[in-house]
Design a protein around this motif. Structure first.
Motif, PDB file in Angstrom:
ATOM      1  N   MET A  51       0.894  -1.194  -0.011  1.00  0.00           N
ATOM      2  CA  MET A  51      -0.013   0.045  -0.012  1.00  0.00           C
ATOM      3  C   MET A  51       0.811   1.108  -0.236  1.00  0.00           C
ATOM      4  N   CYS A  52       2.010   1.300   0.618  1.00  0.00           N
ATOM      5  CA  CYS A  52       2.944   2.398   0.660  1.00  0.00           C
ATOM      6  C   CYS A  52       3.526   2.636  -0.546  1.00  0.00           C
ATOM      7  N   GLU A  53       3.741   1.512  -1.181  1.00  0.00           N
ATOM      8  CA  GLU A  53       4.095   1.623  -2.695  1.00  0.00           C
ATOM      9  C   GLU A  53       3.227   2.680  -3.577  1.00  0.00           C
ATOM     10  N   ILE A  54       2.107   2.172  -3.482  1.00  0.00           N
ATOM     11  CA  ILE A  54       1.025   3.190  -4.389  1.00  0.00           C
ATOM     12  C   ILE A  54       0.977   4.783  -3.609  1.00  0.00           C
ATOM     13  N   THR A  55       0.883   4.577  -2.696  1.00  0.00           N
ATOM     14  CA  THR A  55       0.858   6.092  -2.086  1.00  0.00           C
ATOM     15  C   THR A  55       2.169   6.964  -2.516  1.00  0.00           C
ATOM     16  N   LEU A  56       3.264   6.248  -2.340  1.00  0.00           N
ATOM     17  CA  LEU A  56       4.433   6.877  -2.819  1.00  0.00           C
ATOM     18  C   LEU A  56       4.580   7.335  -4.218  1.00  0.00           C
ATOM     19  N   LEU A  57       3.902   6.326  -5.062  1.00  0.00           N
ATOM     20  CA  LEU A  57       3.954   6.662  -6.346  1.00  0.00           C
ATOM     21  C   LEU A  57       2.881   7.656  -6.661  1.00  0.00           C
ATOM     22  N   THR A  58       1.867   7.925  -6.027  1.00  0.00           N
ATOM     23  CA  THR A  58       0.779   8.910  -6.279  1.00  0.00           C
ATOM     24  C   THR A  58       1.439  10.217  -5.817  1.00  0.00           C
ATOM     25  N   ALA A  59       2.250  10.129  -4.650  1.00  0.00           N
ATOM     26  CA  ALA A  59       2.868  11.475  -4.447  1.00  0.00           C
ATOM     27  C   ALA A  59       4.059  11.835  -5.545  1.00  0.00           C
ATOM     28  N   MET A  60       4.724  10.928  -6.142  1.00  0.00           N
ATOM     29  CA  MET A  60       5.626  11.136  -6.991  1.00  0.00           C
ATOM     30  C   MET A  60       5.007  11.745  -8.140  1.00  0.00           C
ATOM     31  N   ALA A  61       3.741  11.099  -8.292  1.00  0.00           N
ATOM     32  CA  ALA A  61       2.970  11.816  -9.806  1.00  0.00           C
ATOM     33  C   ALA A  61       2.347  13.323  -9.587  1.00  0.00           C
ATOM     34  N   TYR A  62       2.096  13.460  -8.389  1.00  0.00           N
ATOM     35  CA  TYR A  62       1.871  14.997  -7.860  1.00  0.00           C
ATOM     36  C   TYR A  62       2.985  15.669  -8.018  1.00  0.00           C
ATOM     37  N   ASP A  63       4.046  15.129  -7.651  1.00  0.00           N
ATOM     38  CA  ASP A  63       5.327  15.905  -7.739  1.00  0.00           C
ATOM     39  C   ASP A  63       5.700  16.457  -9.231  1.00  0.00           C
ATOM     40  N   ARG A  64       5.606  15.406 -10.009  1.00  0.00           N
ATOM     41  CA  ARG A  64       5.815  15.510 -11.479  1.00  0.00           C
ATOM     42  C   ARG A  64       4.962  16.526 -12.153  1.00  0.00           C
ATOM     43  N   TYR A  65       3.677  16.235 -11.787  1.00  0.00           N
ATOM     44  CA  TYR A  65       2.534  17.284 -12.493  1.00  0.00           C
ATOM     45  C   TYR A  65       2.801  18.501 -12.043  1.00  0.00           C
ATOM     46  N   VAL A  66       3.163  19.023 -10.957  1.00  0.00           N
ATOM     47  CA  VAL A  66       3.519  20.221 -10.677  1.00  0.00           C
ATOM     48  C   VAL A  66       4.697  20.641 -11.163  1.00  0.00           C
ATOM     49  N   ALA A  67       5.748  20.047 -11.410  1.00  0.00           N
ATOM     50  CA  ALA A  67       6.920  20.488 -11.779  1.00  0.00           C
ATOM     51  C   ALA A  67       6.695  20.773 -12.992  1.00  0.00           C
ATOM     52  N   ILE A  68       6.070  20.004 -13.977  1.00  0.00           N
ATOM     53  CA  ILE A  68       5.938  20.157 -15.240  1.00  0.00           C
ATOM     54  C   ILE A  68       4.772  20.858 -15.735  1.00  0.00           C
ATOM     55  N   CYS A  69       3.511  21.036 -15.243  1.00  0.00           N
ATOM     56  CA  CYS A  69       2.272  21.587 -15.747  1.00  0.00           C
ATOM     57  C   CYS A  69       2.470  23.133 -14.892  1.00  0.00           C
ATOM     58  N   LYS A  70       2.816  23.188 -13.691  1.00  0.00           N
ATOM     59  CA  LYS A  70       2.876  24.303 -13.072  1.00  0.00           C
ATOM     60  C   LYS A  70       4.374  24.695 -12.406  1.00  0.00           C
ATOM     61  N   PRO A  71       5.237  24.843 -13.337  1.00  0.00           N
ATOM     62  CA  PRO A  71       6.529  25.156 -12.966  1.00  0.00           C
ATOM     63  C   PRO A  71       6.741  26.270 -12.008  1.00  0.00           C
ATOM     64  N   LEU A  72       6.146  27.458 -12.389  1.00  0.00           N
ATOM     65  CA  LEU A  72       6.255  28.708 -11.751  1.00  0.00           C
ATOM     66  C   LEU A  72       5.731  28.506 -10.126  1.00  0.00           C
ATOM     67  N   GLN A  73       4.795  27.637 -10.082  1.00  0.00           N
ATOM     68  CA  GLN A  73       4.408  27.439  -8.895  1.00  0.00           C
ATOM     69  C   GLN A  73       4.946  26.471  -7.950  1.00  0.00           C
ATOM     70  N   TYR A  74       6.027  25.875  -8.461  1.00  0.00           N
ATOM     71  CA  TYR A  74       6.564  24.655  -7.567  1.00  0.00           C
ATOM     72  C   TYR A  74       6.865  24.629  -6.467  1.00  0.00           C
ATOM     73  N   HIS A  75       7.975  25.647  -6.230  1.00  0.00           N
ATOM     74  CA  HIS A  75       8.277  26.020  -5.039  1.00  0.00           C
ATOM     75  C   HIS A  75       7.528  26.506  -4.063  1.00  0.00           C
TER      76      HIS A  75
END
Length: 251
Positions: A51-75
């Motif tokens: 279950m933790c593997e899935i939650t971490l993969l979800t967190a990584m997906a959100y991280d990549r989404y913000v980094a690529i789709c909203k780069p100016l708001q990342y930090h």
């Protein structure tokens, strides 16, 4: 992203630690016997890791989404405090869900003790229950729904990422370097986990025992082996940190 990767590696060590020490002990012993408490603990550790593997993969997906789709708001969106809260949630949610499942299981009286697997899991214990397991099945359905929702969120995130990245050459390069490894990890994990679930519910009992055991161990072997290879070979900073360039000598 590297903080999440570190937690993914820790989780892999945590999950395999719940299986391999006991497995090696069984190989060296003539009688493969485990206490009820040890069996429940092993099932808790293994499925908490899943279950933790899935939650971490979800967190990584959100991280990549913000980094690529909203780069100016990342930090702004992913501050160190926010990352810490996401990691705590990624660990506490599986521990809580699995803990409740264990409490619902240990309250049941058992009429049997033989498990036809190389490791203990909640489903195998419930098969020997002398009392109705309706509440356990409802909780399992609720847990499965939560995992499916996370997979849907991961898929939605990468659909948005793909839509943005295909607009430019630089975006496609960034997608290839940082997102493809994550997608490969996610697909491998989902496939092998689904394979184990289907085998648990619909596995043919006439199938040779060794083949059934091999099928049941897929999610304990494949992700921990492939995750370091996938991220190590595809992420430049990880690859550079691991391999020492001998042609560069500093005086």
């Amino acid at each position: 992203m590297y903080i999440f990767l570190c937690n993914l590696c820790i989780n892999a060590l945590y999950g395999t630690a719940g299986f391999y020490p006991r497995f090696l002990s069984d190989l060296l012993s003539d009688d493969q016997v485990i206490s009820y408490g040890g069996c429940v603990t092993q099932g808790f550790v293994i499925y908490t890791s899943v279950m933790c593997e899935i939650t971490l993969l979800t967190a990584m997906a959100y991280d990549r989404y913000v980094a690529i789709c909203k780069p100016l708001q990342y930090h702004t969106l992913l501050t160190p405090a926010t990352v810490g809260k996401i990691i705590v949630l990624a660990w506490c949610y599986p521990l809580l869900i699995s803990g409740i499942a264990v409490l619902l299981t240990v309250r049941l009286p058992l009429c049997g003790s033989r498990i036809c697997k190389l490791f203990c899991d909640n489903g195998s214990i419930l098969q020997h229950s002398c009392a109705p397991v309706t509440i356990n099945r409802i909780w399992s359905a609720f847990t499965l729904a939560g995992q499916i929702l996370q997979v849907i969120l991961i898929g939605w995130s990468y659909l948005q990422i793909t839509r943005v990245c295909l607009r430019s050459e630089e975006g496609r390069l960034k997608f290839t370097q940082t997102c493809v490894p994550h997608l490969l990890t996610m697909v491998i994990f989902i496939v092998v986990t689904l394979f184990d679930v289907l085998n648990s519910f619909y596995g043919d009992q006439n199938m040779p025992l060794n083949l059934r055991n091999l099928m049941a161990l897929q999610f304990l072997i494949v992700p921990p082996v492939f995750n370091p290879v996938i991220y190590g070979l595809n992420l430049q900073k990880v690859r550079t940190a691991v391999f020492i360039r001998k042609n560069k000598i500093r005086y």
